[in-house]
Design a protein around this motif. Structure first.
Motif, PDB file in Angstrom:
ATOM      1  N   PRO A 111       2.578   0.409  -8.461  1.00 42.72           N
ATOM      2  CA  PRO A 111       1.816  -0.752  -8.952  1.00 42.72           C
ATOM      3  C   PRO A 111       2.382  -2.098  -8.457  1.00 42.72           C
ATOM      4  CG  PRO A 111       2.432   0.713 -10.767  1.00 42.72           C
ATOM      5  CD  PRO A 111       3.163   1.186  -9.558  1.00 42.72           C
ATOM      6  N   TRP A 112       1.498  -3.074  -8.327  1.00 45.55           N
ATOM      7  CA  TRP A 112       1.907  -4.440  -8.027  1.00 45.55           C
ATOM      8  C   TRP A 112       2.755  -4.956  -9.181  1.00 45.55           C
ATOM      9  CZ3 TRP A 112       1.304  -6.827  -3.484  1.00 45.55           C
ATOM     10  CH2 TRP A 112       0.342  -6.325  -2.605  1.00 45.55           C
ATOM     11  N   ARG A 123       6.875   1.396   3.026  1.00 48.88           N
ATOM     12  CA  ARG A 123       6.423   0.023   3.236  1.00 48.88           C
ATOM     13  C   ARG A 123       6.500  -0.770   1.939  1.00 48.88           C
ATOM     14  NH1 ARG A 123       1.841   3.199   3.441  1.00 48.88           N
ATOM     15  NH2 ARG A 123       0.208   2.569   1.984  1.00 48.88           N
ATOM     16  N   VAL A 124       6.728  -2.055   2.113  1.00 50.58           N
ATOM     17  CA  VAL A 124       6.695  -2.999   1.014  1.00 50.58           C
ATOM     18  C   VAL A 124       5.547  -3.947   1.314  1.00 50.58           C
ATOM     19  CG1 VAL A 124       7.935  -4.728  -0.313  1.00 50.58           C
ATOM     20  CG2 VAL A 124       9.185  -2.793   0.675  1.00 50.58           C
ATOM     21  N   GLU A 125       4.572  -3.969   0.414  1.00 51.47           N
ATOM     22  CA  GLU A 125       3.374  -4.782   0.607  1.00 51.47           C
ATOM     23  C   GLU A 125       3.484  -6.056  -0.215  1.00 51.47           C
ATOM     24  OE1 GLU A 125       0.070  -2.256  -0.370  1.00 51.47           O
ATOM     25  OE2 GLU A 125       0.523  -0.860   1.251  1.00 51.47           O
ATOM     26  N   PHE A 126       3.216  -7.152   0.438  1.00 52.95           N
ATOM     27  CA  PHE A 126       3.155  -8.460  -0.199  1.00 52.95           C
ATOM     28  C   PHE A 126       1.713  -8.936  -0.090  1.00 52.95           C
ATOM     29  CE2 PHE A 126       7.373  -7.858   1.609  1.00 52.95           C
ATOM     30  CZ  PHE A 126       8.195  -8.109   0.524  1.00 52.95           C
ATOM     31  N   LYS A 127       1.347  -9.970  -0.799  1.00 51.65           N
ATOM     32  CA  LYS A 127      -0.038 -10.446  -0.765  1.00 51.65           C
ATOM     33  C   LYS A 127      -0.452 -10.907   0.627  1.00 51.65           C
ATOM     34  CE  LYS A 127      -1.566  -9.732  -4.880  1.00 51.65           C
ATOM     35  NZ  LYS A 127      -2.713  -8.904  -5.151  1.00 51.65           N
ATOM     36  N   ASP A 128       0.492 -11.389   1.439  1.00 51.32           N
ATOM     37  CA  ASP A 128       0.127 -11.941   2.740  1.00 51.32           C
ATOM     38  C   ASP A 128       0.621 -11.140   3.941  1.00 51.32           C
ATOM     39  OD1 ASP A 128       2.784 -12.544   2.337  1.00 51.32           O
ATOM     40  OD2 ASP A 128       2.625 -14.616   3.039  1.00 51.32           O
ATOM     41  N   HIS A 129       1.399 -10.075   3.717  1.00 49.80           N
ATOM     42  CA  HIS A 129       1.860  -9.240   4.834  1.00 49.80           C
ATOM     43  C   HIS A 129       2.474  -7.940   4.310  1.00 49.80           C
ATOM     44  CE1 HIS A 129       5.691 -11.118   3.737  1.00 49.80           C
ATOM     45  NE2 HIS A 129       6.313 -10.232   4.500  1.00 49.80           N
ATOM     46  N   ILE A 130       2.720  -7.032   5.242  1.00 45.61           N
ATOM     47  CA  ILE A 130       3.315  -5.729   4.930  1.00 45.61           C
ATOM     48  C   ILE A 130       4.541  -5.542   5.807  1.00 45.61           C
ATOM     49  CG2 ILE A 130       2.991  -3.216   4.995  1.00 45.61           C
ATOM     50  CD1 ILE A 130      -0.022  -3.748   4.565  1.00 45.61           C
ATOM     51  N   VAL A 131       5.629  -5.073   5.203  1.00 49.63           N
ATOM     52  CA  VAL A 131       6.846  -4.744   5.942  1.00 49.63           C
ATOM     53  C   VAL A 131       6.955  -3.224   5.965  1.00 49.63           C
ATOM     54  CG1 VAL A 131       9.353  -4.954   6.025  1.00 49.63           C
ATOM     55  CG2 VAL A 131       7.964  -6.886   5.219  1.00 49.63           C
ATOM     56  N   THR A 132       6.923  -2.638   7.160  1.00 53.20           N
ATOM     57  CA  THR A 132       7.040  -1.189   7.318  1.00 53.20           C
ATOM     58  C   THR A 132       8.454  -0.866   7.775  1.00 53.20           C
ATOM     59  OG1 THR A 132       4.692  -1.011   7.862  1.00 53.20           O
ATOM     60  CG2 THR A 132       6.109   0.842   8.481  1.00 53.20           C
ATOM     61  N   GLY A 172      10.988 -12.765  -8.285  1.00 55.61           N
ATOM     62  CA  GLY A 172       9.737 -13.470  -8.536  1.00 55.61           C
ATOM     63  C   GLY A 172       8.627 -13.218  -7.542  1.00 55.61           C
ATOM     64  N   VAL A 173       8.883 -12.479  -6.467  1.00 57.66           N
ATOM     65  CA  VAL A 173       7.872 -12.244  -5.436  1.00 57.66           C
ATOM     66  C   VAL A 173       7.033 -11.009  -5.791  1.00 57.66           C
ATOM     67  CG1 VAL A 173       7.476 -11.682  -3.002  1.00 57.66           C
ATOM     68  CG2 VAL A 173       9.214 -13.378  -3.638  1.00 57.66           C
ATOM     69  N   LEU A 174       5.730 -11.188  -5.875  1.00 55.55           N
ATOM     70  CA  LEU A 174       4.814 -10.092  -6.168  1.00 55.55           C
ATOM     71  C   LEU A 174       4.795  -9.118  -4.994  1.00 55.55           C
ATOM     72  CD1 LEU A 174       2.712  -9.110  -8.272  1.00 55.55           C
ATOM     73  CD2 LEU A 174       0.985 -10.317  -6.918  1.00 55.55           C
ATOM     74  N   HIS A 175       4.923  -7.821  -5.312  1.00 55.96           N
ATOM     75  CA  HIS A 175       4.962  -6.802  -4.255  1.00 55.96           C
ATOM     76  C   HIS A 175       4.601  -5.443  -4.842  1.00 55.96           C
ATOM     77  CE1 HIS A 175       8.850  -6.393  -6.266  1.00 55.96           C
ATOM     78  NE2 HIS A 175       8.959  -5.176  -5.739  1.00 55.96           N
ATOM     79  N   ARG A 176       4.345  -4.515  -3.940  1.00 52.95           N
ATOM     80  CA  ARG A 176       4.273  -3.112  -4.322  1.00 52.95           C
ATOM     81  C   ARG A 176       4.853  -2.317  -3.168  1.00 52.95           C
ATOM     82  NH1 ARG A 176      -2.001  -0.981  -4.132  1.00 52.95           N
ATOM     83  NH2 ARG A 176      -2.293  -1.232  -1.886  1.00 52.95           N
ATOM     84  N   THR A 177       5.334  -1.125  -3.480  1.00 55.52           N
ATOM     85  CA  THR A 177       5.912  -0.251  -2.471  1.00 55.52           C
ATOM     86  C   THR A 177       5.010   0.957  -2.298  1.00 55.52           C
ATOM     87  OG1 THR A 177       7.304   0.707  -4.208  1.00 55.52           O
ATOM     88  CG2 THR A 177       8.282  -1.013  -2.836  1.00 55.52           C
ATOM     89  N   LYS A 193      22.007  -3.729 -12.727  1.00 55.41           N
ATOM     90  CA  LYS A 193      22.031  -2.667 -13.733  1.00 55.41           C
ATOM     91  C   LYS A 193      20.965  -2.916 -14.799  1.00 55.41           C
ATOM     92  CE  LYS A 193      24.866  -0.594 -17.244  1.00 55.41           C
ATOM     93  NZ  LYS A 193      25.765   0.466 -17.178  1.00 55.41           N
ATOM     94  N   GLY A 194      20.245  -1.853 -15.146  1.00 54.65           N
ATOM     95  CA  GLY A 194      19.270  -1.908 -16.221  1.00 54.65           C
ATOM     96  C   GLY A 194      17.914  -2.486 -15.851  1.00 54.65           C
ATOM     97  N   LEU A 195      17.700  -2.830 -14.587  1.00 58.37           N
ATOM     98  CA  LEU A 195      16.424  -3.413 -14.180  1.00 58.37           C
ATOM     99  C   LEU A 195      15.307  -2.374 -14.267  1.00 58.37           C
ATOM    100  CD1 LEU A 195      15.355  -6.145 -13.003  1.00 58.37           C
ATOM    101  CD2 LEU A 195      15.443  -5.027 -10.778  1.00 58.37           C
ATOM    102  N   LEU A 196      14.221  -2.710 -14.955  1.00 52.99           N
ATOM    103  CA  LEU A 196      13.066  -1.823 -15.047  1.00 52.99           C
ATOM    104  C   LEU A 196      12.374  -1.754 -13.699  1.00 52.99           C
ATOM    105  CD1 LEU A 196      11.173  -0.087 -16.835  1.00 52.99           C
ATOM    106  CD2 LEU A 196       9.903  -2.190 -17.320  1.00 52.99           C
ATOM    107  N   ASN A 197      12.088  -0.544 -13.216  1.00 56.25           N
ATOM    108  CA  ASN A 197      11.519  -0.384 -11.878  1.00 56.25           C
ATOM    109  C   ASN A 197      10.146  -1.035 -11.718  1.00 56.25           C
ATOM    110  OD1 ASN A 197      10.270   1.645 -13.477  1.00 56.25           O
ATOM    111  ND2 ASN A 197       9.959   2.964 -11.706  1.00 56.25           N
ATOM    112  N   THR A 198       9.385  -1.169 -12.796  1.00 58.43           N
ATOM    113  CA  THR A 198       8.056  -1.788 -12.702  1.00 58.43           C
ATOM    114  C   THR A 198       8.089  -3.272 -13.060  1.00 58.43           C
ATOM    115  OG1 THR A 198       7.587  -0.958 -14.926  1.00 58.43           O
ATOM    116  CG2 THR A 198       6.717   0.325 -13.075  1.00 58.43           C
ATOM    117  N   GLY A 199       9.265  -3.839 -13.198  1.00 58.72           N
ATOM    118  CA  GLY A 199       9.410  -5.274 -13.403  1.00 58.72           C
ATOM    119  C   GLY A 199       8.631  -5.805 -14.580  1.00 58.72           C
ATOM    120  N   ASN A 200       7.682  -6.703 -14.304  1.00 52.77           N
ATOM    121  CA  ASN A 200       6.905  -7.368 -15.350  1.00 52.77           C
ATOM    122  C   ASN A 200       5.744  -6.522 -15.859  1.00 52.77           C
ATOM    123  OD1 ASN A 200       5.574  -7.724 -12.787  1.00 52.77           O
ATOM    124  ND2 ASN A 200       4.270  -9.241 -13.763  1.00 52.77           N
ATOM    125  N   VAL A 201       5.612  -5.305 -15.377  1.00 59.43           N
ATOM    126  CA  VAL A 201       4.496  -4.425 -15.743  1.00 59.43           C
ATOM    127  C   VAL A 201       5.035  -3.209 -16.483  1.00 59.43           C
ATOM    128  CG1 VAL A 201       2.690  -2.928 -14.793  1.00 59.43           C
ATOM    129  CG2 VAL A 201       3.149  -5.144 -13.735  1.00 59.43           C
TER     130      VAL A 201
END
Length: 120
Positions: free
Chosen positions: A40-41, A59-68, A80-85, A99-107
């Motif tokens: 998920p984003w 790949r890591v997808e950003f709103k304006d480009h994709i890094v493969t 703070g950068v919106l992304h999905r993998t 440590k302890g970071l939730l993998n889905t971040g703000n979602v």
């Protein structure tokens, strides 16, 4: 202090999108993740994430480009950068994050949000 054998650790699990902690230092954790499909984003408000591909293509997808990324490639997703993998075929990823970071971040997602303390 003992060596962590990444190939052996990856062989211990088969579930996707469920990070496994294999080491920690200075408040950061090294997590192993098997991935396949699209995540998920989301964003992590106060934390950067570093992804290193151990096996496969990722790949890591950003709103304006994709890094493969392929084996041995690294990308840092700033806080703070919106992304999905995503990965079309199964890939094995190393993730360095606080440590302890939730993998889905703000979602919060019933399928993808994973426990933060699973060690192997």
């Amino acid at each position: 202090m003992e060596a962590v054998r990444l190939e052996e650790k990856f062989a211990l699990f088969s579930d996707h999108w469920r990070p496994k902690v294999v080491a920690a230092a200075n408040g950061q954790e090294l997590k192993l993740i098997k991935v396949r499909g699209e995540f998920p984003w989301h964003h992590h408000h106060d934390a950067d994430e570093l992804f290193l591909v151990w096996k496969g293509t990722f790949r890591v997808e950003f709103k304006d480009h994709i890094v493969t990324l392929g084996r041995g490639d690294v990308v840092v997703v700033p806080a703070g950068v919106l992304h999905r993998t995503a990965a079309d075929e199964e890939a094995e990823i190393l993730c360095f994050e606080p440590k302890g970071l939730l993998n889905t971040g703000n979602v919060t997602d019933a399928e993808f949000s994973a426990p933060t303390d699973v060690k192997i």
